[in-house]
Every structure is written in C-alpha cells, then in structure tokens.
Enzyme design. Structure first.
Site, mmCIF file in Angstrom:
data_model
loop_
_atom_site.group_PDB
_atom_site.id
_atom_site.type_symbol
_atom_site.label_atom_id
_atom_site.label_comp_id
_atom_site.label_asym_id
_atom_site.label_seq_id
_atom_site.Cartn_x
_atom_site.Cartn_y
_atom_site.Cartn_z
ATOM 1 N N TYR A 32 0.833 -1.200 0.000
ATOM 2 C CA TYR A 32 0.000 0.000 0.000
ATOM 3 C C TYR A 32 0.868 1.250 0.000
ATOM 4 C CZ TYR A 32 0.924 0.919 4.979
ATOM 5 O OH TYR A 32 1.533 1.218 6.170
ATOM 6 N N LYS A 146 6.443 -1.532 2.087
ATOM 7 C CA LYS A 146 5.178 -1.039 2.649
ATOM 8 C C LYS A 146 4.106 -2.091 2.392
ATOM 9 C CE LYS A 146 3.092 3.549 3.326
ATOM 10 N NZ LYS A 146 3.190 3.605 4.779
ATOM 11 N N GLU A 178 12.403 3.173 14.387
ATOM 12 C CA GLU A 178 11.449 4.196 13.941
ATOM 13 C C GLU A 178 10.221 4.089 14.830
ATOM 14 O OE1 GLU A 178 9.778 3.443 10.013
ATOM 15 O OE2 GLU A 178 9.865 1.285 10.328
ATOM 16 N N LEU A 202 10.984 1.847 7.416
ATOM 17 C CA LEU A 202 10.364 2.295 6.174
ATOM 18 C C LEU A 202 11.115 3.544 5.715
ATOM 19 C CD1 LEU A 202 7.928 1.670 4.271
ATOM 20 C CD2 LEU A 202 6.829 3.627 5.348
HETATM 21 N N1 PMP Z 1 7.501 4.408 9.219
HETATM 22 C C1 PMP Z 1 6.353 3.720 9.242
HETATM 23 C C2 PMP Z 1 6.319 2.415 9.962
HETATM 24 C C3 PMP Z 1 5.206 4.224 8.593
HETATM 25 O O1 PMP Z 1 4.057 3.527 8.600
HETATM 26 C C4 PMP Z 1 5.284 5.479 7.938
HETATM 27 C C5 PMP Z 1 4.100 6.010 7.169
HETATM 28 N N2 PMP Z 1 3.120 6.593 7.923
HETATM 29 C C6 PMP Z 1 6.505 6.181 7.973
HETATM 30 C C7 PMP Z 1 7.594 5.605 8.613
HETATM 31 C C8 PMP Z 1 6.640 7.526 7.323
HETATM 32 O O2 PMP Z 1 6.691 7.398 5.923
HETATM 33 P P1 PMP Z 1 6.152 8.557 4.997
HETATM 34 O O3 PMP Z 1 6.923 9.774 5.336
HETATM 35 O O4 PMP Z 1 6.432 8.069 3.620
HETATM 36 O O5 PMP Z 1 4.705 8.710 5.273
#
Ligand code: PMP
Length: 280
Positions: A32, A146, A178, A202
């Site tokens: 996703y 993702k 994270e 991610l």
């Molecule tokens: N880490 C995780 C586990 C996430 O689910 C997300 C997205 N909400 C992020 C980091 C941040 O990624 P992005 O800046 O692409 O939204």
C-alpha cells in the site's frame, strides 16, 4: 458518497466488492501507499511511486498498470472527490484465490483499490508536540517494504494510546529504529540523527523531505543508528510522516525531551515545511 478507484473503475464505496478470498484478507498479502494532498495536488508523488514499485517488485505482485496511468487515475480520484486537503490510500493485493499459502496461478489479477480521505493537517499536535513511549520492535526484517502486514505496528500503537501517548518509539535491543507509523529523529548538539534507510525501517518520503529542508537550512544530519540512552540525552526529538508531517516529541516514557517543549531545530524544519506546502 465518496468514490473509490477499484481496478480501473470509479465506483461508490458500497459498490466496491472485495472477495473474502482476497489474499489481502487472508494473509495481508499486499502492499500500500498513503499520499498527501495539499491544495488539491498530490505531494511528492514520485517518491511514493518509486517506493510502491520497489514494494511490488520485492513481494512479486505485478502492478496492474503503469505509473503514468496510476497517476492519472489518482488525479482523477482526487478531483472526483473534491479533495483539497487530505490523503489518498492505495492498496494492491495479490488477488483472489482459495486460501492456500503458495502464490496463486500466474494469471490471477492483483486487486487495486484506492480512496481519498478529506482530513485537515494536524496543526495542534504539530504546534504542541506529542508524548511517546518506547517498545521492542518485534516486526519482521523487511520493514522497508510497505506491506499490509501491520499487526506489530497496530499492537504497538494501541499500547501507546492505552498509556495516553501519541506514538511509540520502536527499538531493537536498545537501538532505535522508527515509530509505529512514522520515522523518528533526534537532535544532539544541533545535529539530526536518524536510523539509516536499511531493511529495519520504512524509507519515509517525509524523511527525505526533512533531509532536503535540512540541507537548505544548513542543519547537519546523520543517517546513523542511536540508542534509547542517546534519546534520553537528546535536545529535541520529532517524528516525520505523510499525515503527521514534522511533529515534535516532547516526552518519552514520562521523561521530558530537552526542555520538554518543541525545540528550535524542529521549529525551523516545520517552518520550512510550511513554506514548501504553501508553495504548492
Ligand atoms: N515508518 C512507518 C512504519 C510508517 O508507517 C510510515 C508512514 N506513515 C513512515 C515511517 C513515514 O513514511 P512517509 O513519510 O512516507 O509517510
């Protein structure tokens, strides 16, 4: 009623029918993306498409159509739903087949579904900051993809909410990776530290935007792992993500981060982010 993109049609939500045999339902066998929409325009679409293509390639789900066509569909979806400020959720599963672990036959069509959410920016938490707790990062070793398998993230986030916190900072044996749905950064001696973009996090699109803004503002950043101890002696901390943007973290496990207020480096980044959004 909001319109959904389902395969290659636009349909009202109640006409989208997804089979109980969808592999997303049985196995979380899908990928996703969540995009931001500001001023009716998709924010940083190239980064999201690149990540989607990587997730698709690595889990071997063929994308149902190319990125140009996908972009056209998402632009149409945003317009059809009259979204000025909000998000687009897009998911693609391996398709529909009787439950069995191996991949279904090669001609099984992936199932693509996308919809918009009209949501405002999180102005008050961005202003005031949030509190966080820490927890073991018990996720698998492909956190750079993702994928729909988010149970560990869901459990961790729920624990944060139960404890009255806004996010949960995950760590592997004391090394911070994270958060449950955002990337995490600390500031020490005026410099940003965040976990390197490997298989344990991610690769956030907002994380990349933060780096770009930091370069513009002459703020030094390091993609270097740090520990919970480093976090406790940090001057500032913040999360980054598509929906949370740049949100200060003002306390962790009940202990203040720095002065217990959003710090100056975080504020500078937020202001630069604001300018970027206003320039769209
Ligand atoms: N880490 C995780 C586990 C996430 O689910 C997300 C997205 N909400 C992020 C980091 C941040 O990624 P992005 O800046 O692409 O939204």
């Amino acid at each position: 009623m909001s319109l959904y993109l389902y395969q290659n049609q636009f349909l009202p939500k109640d006409q989208v029918s997804i089979s109980p045999d969808d592999r997303g339902y049985y196995f979380g066998d899908g990928i996703y993306e969540v995009f931001r929409v500001y001023n009716g325009v998709l924010f940083e679409p190239e980064g999201h498409y690149r990540r989607l293509e990587k997730s698709a390639r690595e889990v071997r789900i063929p994308l149902p159509y190319n990125i140009e066509r996908m972009h056209q569909y998402l632009v149409e979806l945003i317009q059809a739903n009259h979204i000025q400020e909000g998000t687009v959720y897009l998911q693609i599963t391996r398709g529909t087949a009787p439950r069995s672990h191996p991949f279904p036959p090669l001609d099984t069509e992936p199932v693509l579904m996308a919809y918009c959410n009209q949501i405002a920016r999180p102005l008050s938490t961005m202003e005031q900051g949030i509190t966080a707790i820490t927890a073991d990062d018990i996720r698998w070793l492909k956190c750079d993809l993702k994928t729909l398998n988010l149970l560990a993230n869901v459990m961790a986030k729920q624990e944060a909410l139960v404890q009255g916190a806004g996010e949960v900072i995950l760590h592997r044996k004391g090394t911070v990776t994270e958060c449950s749905s955002s990337n995490f950064m600390i500031v020490k001696k005026g410099e940003i530290l965040t976990h390197p973009a490997n298989n344990l996090i991610l690769h956030g699109i907002t994380r990349e935007v933060v780096f770009r803004l930091a370069r513009k503002l002459d703020i030094v950043y390091h993609e270097r792992a740090f520990t919970i101890e480093d976090l406790h002696s940090a001057e500032e901390a913040f999360i980054s993500g598509t929906t949370v943007e740049i949100t200060p973290v003002i306390s962790v496990n009940g202990r203040a981060v720095g002065q217990g207020n959003p710090g100056p480096v975080t504020r500078k980044l937020q202001q630069a982010f604001e300018q970027l959004v206003n320039s769209l």
